[in-house]
Design a protein around this motif. Sequence first.
Motif, PDB file in Angstrom:
ATOM      1  N   ARG A  31       7.800  37.185  51.113  1.00  0.00           N
ATOM      2  CA  ARG A  31       8.842  38.166  50.771  1.00  0.00           C
ATOM      3  C   ARG A  31       8.650  38.688  49.344  1.00  0.00           C
ATOM      4  O   ARG A  31       8.815  39.884  49.083  1.00  0.00           O
ATOM      5  N   SER A  32       8.290  37.809  48.442  1.00  0.00           N
ATOM      6  CA  SER A  32       8.058  38.227  47.053  1.00  0.00           C
ATOM      7  C   SER A  32       6.894  39.206  46.970  1.00  0.00           C
ATOM      8  O   SER A  32       6.939  40.175  46.199  1.00  0.00           O
ATOM      9  N   ALA A  33       5.855  38.970  47.746  1.00  0.00           N
ATOM     10  CA  ALA A  33       4.705  39.876  47.761  1.00  0.00           C
ATOM     11  C   ALA A  33       5.125  41.261  48.247  1.00  0.00           C
ATOM     12  O   ALA A  33       4.681  42.282  47.694  1.00  0.00           O
ATOM     13  N   LEU A  34       5.970  41.306  49.236  1.00  0.00           N
ATOM     14  CA  LEU A  34       6.450  42.592  49.739  1.00  0.00           C
ATOM     15  C   LEU A  34       7.260  43.319  48.660  1.00  0.00           C
ATOM     16  O   LEU A  34       7.115  44.535  48.483  1.00  0.00           O
ATOM     17  N   VAL A  35       8.076  42.590  47.926  1.00  0.00           N
ATOM     18  CA  VAL A  35       8.857  43.199  46.845  1.00  0.00           C
ATOM     19  C   VAL A  35       7.923  43.768  45.776  1.00  0.00           C
ATOM     20  O   VAL A  35       8.140  44.885  45.286  1.00  0.00           O
ATOM     21  N   ILE A  36       6.881  43.027  45.426  1.00  0.00           N
ATOM     22  CA  ILE A  36       5.928  43.519  44.429  1.00  0.00           C
ATOM     23  C   ILE A  36       5.282  44.810  44.919  1.00  0.00           C
ATOM     24  O   ILE A  36       5.137  45.775  44.162  1.00  0.00           O
ATOM     25  N   LYS A  37       4.904  44.868  46.198  1.00  0.00           N
ATOM     26  CA  LYS A  37       4.314  46.087  46.769  1.00  0.00           C
ATOM     27  C   LYS A  37       5.298  47.260  46.671  1.00  0.00           C
ATOM     28  O   LYS A  37       4.920  48.368  46.285  1.00  0.00           O
ATOM     29  N   LEU A  38       6.533  47.015  47.034  1.00  0.00           N
ATOM     30  CA  LEU A  38       7.531  48.085  46.998  1.00  0.00           C
ATOM     31  C   LEU A  38       7.781  48.563  45.574  1.00  0.00           C
ATOM     32  O   LEU A  38       7.931  49.767  45.334  1.00  0.00           O
ATOM     33  N   VAL A  39       7.814  47.649  44.636  1.00  0.00           N
ATOM     34  CA  VAL A  39       7.985  48.019  43.223  1.00  0.00           C
ATOM     35  C   VAL A  39       6.808  48.878  42.768  1.00  0.00           C
ATOM     36  O   VAL A  39       6.988  49.873  42.052  1.00  0.00           O
ATOM     37  N   ALA A  40       5.600  48.521  43.188  1.00  0.00           N
ATOM     38  CA  ALA A  40       4.416  49.314  42.820  1.00  0.00           C
ATOM     39  C   ALA A  40       4.538  50.740  43.333  1.00  0.00           C
ATOM     40  O   ALA A  40       4.261  51.701  42.597  1.00  0.00           O
ATOM     41  N   GLU A  71       0.334  40.152  42.329  1.00  0.00           N
ATOM     42  CA  GLU A  71       0.420  39.700  43.722  1.00  0.00           C
ATOM     43  C   GLU A  71      -0.751  38.788  44.076  1.00  0.00           C
ATOM     44  O   GLU A  71      -0.582  37.825  44.833  1.00  0.00           O
ATOM     45  N   SER A  72      -1.932  39.054  43.533  1.00  0.00           N
ATOM     46  CA  SER A  72      -3.067  38.177  43.842  1.00  0.00           C
ATOM     47  C   SER A  72      -2.832  36.765  43.314  1.00  0.00           C
ATOM     48  O   SER A  72      -3.219  35.780  43.952  1.00  0.00           O
ATOM     49  N   ILE A  73      -2.178  36.643  42.172  1.00  0.00           N
ATOM     50  CA  ILE A  73      -1.831  35.323  41.646  1.00  0.00           C
ATOM     51  C   ILE A  73      -0.811  34.655  42.569  1.00  0.00           C
ATOM     52  O   ILE A  73      -0.945  33.484  42.920  1.00  0.00           O
ATOM     53  N   LEU A  74       0.196  35.408  42.986  1.00  0.00           N
ATOM     54  CA  LEU A  74       1.200  34.874  43.915  1.00  0.00           C
ATOM     55  C   LEU A  74       0.552  34.415  45.215  1.00  0.00           C
ATOM     56  O   LEU A  74       0.851  33.339  45.737  1.00  0.00           O
ATOM     57  N   LYS A  75      -0.372  35.213  45.743  1.00  0.00           N
ATOM     58  CA  LYS A  75      -1.038  34.854  46.994  1.00  0.00           C
ATOM     59  C   LYS A  75      -1.942  33.632  46.817  1.00  0.00           C
ATOM     60  O   LYS A  75      -2.136  32.864  47.757  1.00  0.00           O
ATOM     61  N   THR A  76      -2.479  33.446  45.632  1.00  0.00           N
ATOM     62  CA  THR A  76      -3.275  32.250  45.360  1.00  0.00           C
ATOM     63  C   THR A  76      -2.381  31.024  45.409  1.00  0.00           C
ATOM     64  O   THR A  76      -2.744  30.007  45.997  1.00  0.00           O
ATOM     65  N   TRP A  77      -1.215  31.109  44.798  1.00  0.00           N
ATOM     66  CA  TRP A  77      -0.257  29.993  44.884  1.00  0.00           C
ATOM     67  C   TRP A  77       0.109  29.729  46.337  1.00  0.00           C
ATOM     68  O   TRP A  77       0.177  28.591  46.781  1.00  0.00           O
ATOM     69  N   GLN A  78       0.352  30.818  47.085  1.00  0.00           N
ATOM     70  CA  GLN A  78       0.720  30.674  48.484  1.00  0.00           C
ATOM     71  C   GLN A  78      -0.399  30.003  49.283  1.00  0.00           C
ATOM     72  O   GLN A  78      -0.135  29.170  50.153  1.00  0.00           O
ATOM     73  N   SER A  79      -1.632  30.340  48.978  1.00  0.00           N
ATOM     74  CA  SER A  79      -2.740  29.731  49.715  1.00  0.00           C
ATOM     75  C   SER A  79      -2.837  28.232  49.446  1.00  0.00           C
ATOM     76  O   SER A  79      -3.238  27.464  50.318  1.00  0.00           O
ATOM     77  N   PRO A  85      -7.407  42.531  52.573  1.00  0.00           N
ATOM     78  CA  PRO A  85      -6.761  43.785  52.977  1.00  0.00           C
ATOM     79  C   PRO A  85      -5.233  43.746  52.937  1.00  0.00           C
ATOM     80  O   PRO A  85      -4.602  44.736  52.550  1.00  0.00           O
ATOM     81  N   THR A  86      -4.650  42.623  53.306  1.00  0.00           N
ATOM     82  CA  THR A  86      -3.189  42.542  53.309  1.00  0.00           C
ATOM     83  C   THR A  86      -2.619  42.525  51.903  1.00  0.00           C
ATOM     84  O   THR A  86      -1.434  42.804  51.718  1.00  0.00           O
ATOM     85  N   VAL A  87      -3.433  42.206  50.924  1.00  0.00           N
ATOM     86  CA  VAL A  87      -2.993  42.263  49.527  1.00  0.00           C
ATOM     87  C   VAL A  87      -3.357  43.625  48.938  1.00  0.00           C
ATOM     88  O   VAL A  87      -2.549  44.246  48.247  1.00  0.00           O
TER      89      VAL A  87
END
Length: 135
Positions: free
Chosen positions: A23-32, A60-68, A119-121
């Motif tokens: 959800r946080s990643a989606l918010v970052i995308k929308l803010v961008a 977002e890439s940092i967030l996705k790294t934490w998520q992974s 791609p999803t990021v």
Amino acid sequence: MDMNEQLAQEWTTLQNNHESHERSALVIKLVAVVLFAGTWLAGLDPLMGGALVLILWFQESILKTWQSRLAVRLLDIEAIIKRGSQNDGQPFQLHSHWLAQRPGLAGLLIEYGQNAIRPTVAFPYAALLLLAVIL
């Protein structure tokens, strides 16, 4: 509380956090998108919008790294539960496990870069950067 209950509790907590990261990643995308559109509508230099997009893409890439990292532990827990072995793994070892395998600075930067180009990021950042160059 027995080992399987502890593992189940850990799995539930990590899964909730994993979904929260999504959800946080989606918010970052929308803010961008909103910031890029705002810079364009305000008549600012498109490269300014592009710079903002780059910052949010890397964030977002940092967030996705934490998520992974959470995903790796979730898969470990699922494997332990599937095998049904009480002595196969200890619950609540997310940080200990990660620290034991922590890469150096170069490894962390590579990990961030690998997540950034997924791609999803990369969507919508790559498209917004292309617009910044075209405009």
